[in-house]
Design an enzyme around this catalytic site. Sequence first.
Site, PDB file in Angstrom:
ATOM      1  CD  GLU A  75      -3.177  -0.794   0.026  1.00  0.00           C
ATOM      2  OE1 GLU A  75      -3.520   0.162  -0.446  1.00  0.00           O
ATOM      3  OE2 GLU A  75      -3.633  -1.781  -0.146  1.00  0.00           O
ATOM      4  CB  SER A 452     -57.637 -23.805  36.188  1.00  0.00           C
ATOM      5  OG  SER A 452     -59.050 -24.358  35.601  1.00  0.00           O
TER       6      SER A 452
END
Length: 803
Positions: A75, A452
């Site tokens: 780079e 219930s």
Amino acid sequence: MQLLALGLLGAAVFVNITLPELPDVQSLRNVQFKEPLRVFSADGGFMAEFGIQRRRPVSIKEIPPIVIQAFLATEDSRFYEHSGVDAVGMARALLSYVATGVKSQGGSTISMQVTRNFFLSPEKTFQRKLTEILLTLHVEQALSKEEILELYLNQIFFGHRAYGISSAAALYYDKDLSQLSVAEVAMLAGLPKAPSTNNPITNPERALERRDYVLGRMRDLGYIDQMEYEISVNTPDMASLHRRARDLDAGYVAEMARAEIIRFYGEEALSQGYKITTTIDSRLQRAAQDAVRTSLRRYDRRHGYRGPEATLDLSAMSEKEMDDYLDGVTSIPELEPGLVTQVSASVVEVYMGKGKRVSLKGSQMSWARSSRNSARWRGERRTSSNAIAVGDLVRLKQGEKRARTLSQVPAVSGTLVSVDPHDGAVRALVGGYSFSDSKFNRAVDMRRQPGSSFKPFVYASALNKGWTPASLLKDQAVKLKGNERWNPKNSDHKELGPIRMRKALALSRNLASINLLQSVGLEDAQAYISRFGFDLDAMPLGLSMALGTGELSPVKLAEGYAVFANGGYHVIPYFIQRIEDADGSIVFEANPGRSCADCWYKTGDKPATTAGTQRGVPAEQVIDPRTAYQITSLLREVVEHGTGKRALKLKRSDIVGKTGTTNDVRDSWFAGYQANFVTIAWMGFDDFGKLGRGEEGGRAALGLWADFMADALKDQPIAKLDPPTGLVQVRVDPARGVETRSKSGILELVQEEYRENLLGPEPIKVAGPPSTSSTKSTSRKRASTSASRTVKRSAPRVMDDLF
């Protein structure tokens, strides 16, 4: 000369105008790299990761020199020689372009790339390039070369959502930076220029060319010698995607964590590196997930084969086309998709993809039946030749010894949540069969009638007003005021007349519960029940409240049951234990209200507590511990002699609970607890369809609950619960509810202030022999005499109420 002067003048004007508008490069010293949100269990199990980027920021000191050299080689080889803008490099790139017409060399330095990535837009204009150069010069003045390199190596993109060199090393090679070979370093260094074109996963040949170019540059610059170069270029690349696998399948909890962090910190929090540690116990979560999936598949087998998910014409399809089709089928845990390619009277061949075929014999699909009517009953048995056809998309389940059997994605839904009653910590939560199949979290977001399973709260309100477990309730048609047309019945359509509270709850008698609520008073009962954390939606102002016709979530029901389980304290369920930021600093830590851990259940001489947090403030005690004890005793009766007897297979004396079933068996519940776990299980259809005969809470939901609790309680000692102060033991005539000395009497623990009035504020009396207690007060003698003059019932009917 004039053109040069004009050019210099124009540049000066541009600089004077642009400089004041440039961003502050000092902000680069405080860059917050985007990191995903990660979610973990209480014991460190990785559950999920959220965010569009995968990143693991590292300091320049943690990056090996060879890694830095590889990036410099490809780079910016003059990085340490220029001041941000490399005039030599730019000139070389320009000459190369003029000579070849191809942009083969870049003129951008690493410093310029940092400037571009952090401050500028991707547009390509002359003005933007000049701005980039000016800004780069400022960056070079403000930061050291090492700081610039650190920003660059943590920011660049490597493909497949990986940002930064550390993340790339983990993704492609499953290694730390220090473990990378020279060849692997070169491969990674070649990626940022073209993350897609040079990618070793999507374009391996082009990636190898790029790798070898980088290796050549490293050799030419003296970073590696000739031998290292030759070894590296001859090394095959082993890159593959190594995304971190989940340690724990807990998609519903992970999504809850994601939603919660957004609620408190905003959407941007997903990329700020937060780490959430939940209260989930990995072992319990796996047990819960297994229990839910097994129970739903078990229900499906009971109710028959519904047919294929799809049917294809395979005659014109190649194997590659079948592979592509199967790749697009929704992935469901433990249920592999396959295409039926051959059917005979004795065997079915299924193509599973990638050239793999499985043969099913009759025993591996004999359960397949047609569905019958809306209640989803099993139909007539079919042979494989007419149950399955060529082209069917089916699911196979791998069992023991890797043998596969025909299965299907359950149409029925289910959920399970288990919380620690000491502080409300959620230890396991499963919102459905699979989060990949349905994102709807039934444990938290669902609102259904509890049936219930809500009755214990009504009974607790009665105990608080003077009723006792020995009190007789009226299991008979309810007398309604006004013009109400409601005509409730017991599930067996029978009436047992006067029945003890203990037996009424154990057998889940609807009429007895409604009459009890009517006697307690709707508003008084509602006010009392609100102490458990329920809102008005769960407590409709009507007698149907006794049957659980309000709507609530499983987590909310667990919150209510925890009050009974911990001796009367209201603890609020929570699932986030701790939140840390990207630096590891704690930004949130739970501080839940806790019950009295050393004054309730015990194992031996020690309190029965889990390994949860010991932090927290004392929780509010909302009901009398004596009431909590009495309800626990009544719920044990449900297990021993009532609708919850299937729980006896666990062979534990410290589990209690209550079944729940709604009209037409559309919901199946079991809510129960032990010293360390309050667990709620539910099964039903999302479209409110009927589960079918025999799938009440005592079977479908209880089977799910028991499967989980068997694993949760494995190797745990039996917990003991001693009666709290203020309860007295009384021997009671089981037929008449009054105190007796007879050996046929049963022992009850009642609150001492109600001993003289065992039948409660509204006594229901039955005929029978006078009590033989020798220590009756005058008032108790009068009560006994009065009892002998009440409406008579036949002896056999009275004895039916005995266990």
